[in-house]
Design a protein around this motif. Structure first.
Motif, PDB file in Angstrom:
ATOM      1  N   SER A  71     -92.223 -48.749  20.010  1.00  0.00           N
ATOM      2  CA  SER A  71     -92.434 -49.040  18.593  1.00  0.00           C
ATOM      3  C   SER A  71     -93.443 -48.042  18.031  1.00  0.00           C
ATOM      4  O   SER A  71     -94.570 -47.957  18.520  1.00  0.00           O
ATOM      5  CB  SER A  71     -92.945 -50.468  18.412  1.00  0.00           C
ATOM      6  N   LEU A  72     -93.042 -47.304  16.994  1.00  0.00           N
ATOM      7  CA  LEU A  72     -93.938 -46.323  16.385  1.00  0.00           C
ATOM      8  C   LEU A  72     -94.864 -46.943  15.353  1.00  0.00           C
ATOM      9  O   LEU A  72     -95.928 -46.397  15.069  1.00  0.00           O
ATOM     10  CB  LEU A  72     -93.133 -45.202  15.723  1.00  0.00           C
ATOM     11  N   THR A  73     -94.459 -48.063  14.774  1.00  0.00           N
ATOM     12  CA  THR A  73     -95.244 -48.683  13.713  1.00  0.00           C
ATOM     13  C   THR A  73     -94.821 -50.135  13.546  1.00  0.00           C
ATOM     14  O   THR A  73     -93.672 -50.498  13.835  1.00  0.00           O
ATOM     15  CB  THR A  73     -95.047 -47.936  12.371  1.00  0.00           C
ATOM     16  N   ASP A  74     -95.750 -50.963  13.074  1.00  0.00           N
ATOM     17  CA  ASP A  74     -95.398 -52.342  12.743  1.00  0.00           C
ATOM     18  C   ASP A  74     -94.948 -52.450  11.295  1.00  0.00           C
ATOM     19  O   ASP A  74     -94.496 -53.506  10.848  1.00  0.00           O
ATOM     20  CB  ASP A  74     -96.598 -53.267  12.984  1.00  0.00           C
ATOM     21  N   GLY A 103     -89.396 -49.742  15.366  1.00  0.00           N
ATOM     22  CA  GLY A 103     -90.548 -50.081  14.545  1.00  0.00           C
ATOM     23  C   GLY A 103     -90.818 -51.569  14.653  1.00  0.00           C
ATOM     24  O   GLY A 103     -90.592 -52.130  15.731  1.00  0.00           O
ATOM     25  N   ARG A 117     -93.018 -43.797   9.604  1.00  0.00           N
ATOM     26  CA  ARG A 117     -94.157 -43.079  10.191  1.00  0.00           C
ATOM     27  C   ARG A 117     -93.935 -41.577  10.102  1.00  0.00           C
ATOM     28  O   ARG A 117     -92.935 -41.047  10.599  1.00  0.00           O
ATOM     29  CB  ARG A 117     -94.393 -43.498  11.634  1.00  0.00           C
ATOM     30  N   SER A 147     -96.626 -50.658  19.048  1.00  0.00           N
ATOM     31  CA  SER A 147     -97.274 -49.565  18.313  1.00  0.00           C
ATOM     32  C   SER A 147     -98.774 -49.501  18.576  1.00  0.00           C
ATOM     33  O   SER A 147     -99.382 -48.439  18.430  1.00  0.00           O
ATOM     34  CB  SER A 147     -97.009 -49.723  16.818  1.00  0.00           C
ATOM     35  N   ILE A 188    -103.090 -47.596  15.842  1.00  0.00           N
ATOM     36  CA  ILE A 188    -101.751 -47.231  16.296  1.00  0.00           C
ATOM     37  C   ILE A 188    -101.863 -46.088  17.302  1.00  0.00           C
ATOM     38  O   ILE A 188    -102.683 -45.181  17.160  1.00  0.00           O
ATOM     39  CB  ILE A 188    -100.883 -46.788  15.097  1.00  0.00           C
ATOM     40  N   PRO A 227     -89.198 -47.199  12.049  1.00  0.00           N
ATOM     41  CA  PRO A 227     -89.821 -45.995  12.614  1.00  0.00           C
ATOM     42  C   PRO A 227     -89.856 -44.811  11.659  1.00  0.00           C
ATOM     43  O   PRO A 227     -90.758 -43.974  11.738  1.00  0.00           O
ATOM     44  CB  PRO A 227     -88.963 -45.695  13.844  1.00  0.00           C
TER      45      PRO A 227
END
Length: 322
Positions: free
Chosen positions: A19-22, A69, A75, A262, A44, A72
């Motif tokens: 996961s790159l970001t929430d 994500g 980001r 993330s 992060i 994703p």
């Protein structure tokens, strides 16, 4: 020598979801129905930290990576990260899951990065219902699908079927998937505290709906990706239809994946609260050898299965990578 990672139940673990970001630009009612406070950016994982974890994962036999994500593509630098990961020795496959709303603009960069395939989440072709369900615009997703086909990038469609969707939605999605010859997967609603007021449809219920409509279904033993879907062929349609049923066709015994959130939690199971905070260890200057040993230990301890059938999970899906 190629390393192979097995957990305590002798399951081969070769797949990491990252996961790159929430953060997400949609607020799907079954996933993240309310706008929540986002994790501060400094909490992060940085891309260099992600790549270091991936290099350790490769030493443990993980060769396939799914980028998720939140969304994703929100980001900055997502495609650059995918390019770096694709260029890392030992990586066999890097794929992406997205809601598709931002895909059109970023598709050229993703193609240049070498992304292997893309999963697009799409639950309805009814524009008004899509807006009500997700808060987003259906047109941007449909444009992305056209561009994916034109670019000859393999893609699948993911649908979380709800009882409120109705037969028309299911048939419309089948026809769209057939148009693009793209596998369509129905993903059973996972019980979360945030979606307790929703009723999902099981794979069996959908297959019954299709059979009652006069369609002939036959199991398809072929695999179309790295996930746990069981596939079927439907008379008159070119593409396979997959069913991911964590409740009614529990697949934990053959689960091959672990997840990295993330914020750096390595989770051996989607449901489990167990895991290890790799971000904390990385920022405390853990050695490569100790990082490898730590990851190996938590992956080996992967539990035998989830407990969704006992109690709903407390997290939103966007927090752990969907």
């Amino acid at each position: 020598m190629t390393t192979i990672m097995y957990d305590q139940y002798n399951r081969k673990i070769d797949y990491l979801r990252i996961s790159l970001t929430d953060r997400c630009n949609l607020h799907c009612r079954y996933c993240q129905p309310e706008v929540s406070e986002h994790v501060p950016h400094n909490e992060i994982l940085r891309y260099e930290e992600l790549l270091r974890i991936c290099r350790a994962a490769l030493q443990l036999g993980i060769r396939k990576f799914k980028i998720t994500g939140g969304e994703p593509l929100l980001r900055k630098g997502c495609s650059d990260f995918i390019a770096s990961l694709k260029q890392t020795e030992g990586v066999e496959q890097v794929t992406l899951t997205t809601n598709g709303t931002l895909l059109s603009r970023q598709l050229p960069a993703l193609i240049a990065a070498g992304v292997d395939s893309i999963n697009v989440s799409l639950d309805t072709l009814n524009e008004a219902y899509y807006k009500e369900l997700t808060g987003g615009s259906l047109g941007s997703v449909l444009q992305s699908l056209q561009e994916l086909q034109a670019a000859e990038i393999p893609f699948k469609l993911n649908c979380v079927p709800l009882a409120e969707n109705g037969f028309a939605d299911i048939m419309a999605l089948l026809q769209l998937a057939d148009k693009y010859n793209a596998p369509l997967r129905f993903i059973e609603l996972m019980p979360l505290d945030c979606n307790a007021n929703l009723q999902g449809l099981s794979g069996s219920e959908i297959r019954t709906i299709l059979a009652q409509a006069g369609l002939k279904l036959q199991p398809d033993a072929q695999r179309y990706g790295n996930g746990p879907a069981s596939y079927w062929r439907i008379g008159g349609y070119a593409m396979p239809v997959g069913f991911i049923e964590p409740l009614h066709n529990k697949f934990c015994a053959v689960c091959n994946r672990v997840r990295l959130t993330s914020v750096g939690m390595l989770k051996p199971c989607l449901y489990s609260d167990d895991g290890i905070d790799l971000k904390h260890l990385l920022r405390d200057s853990i050695s490569d050898a100790d990082l490898l040993q730590t990851m190996q230990k938590i992956i080996y301890a992967k539990p035998d299965g989830h407990r969704f059938e006992v109690q709903a999970a407390r997290f939103n899906m966007s927090q752990i990578g969907g």
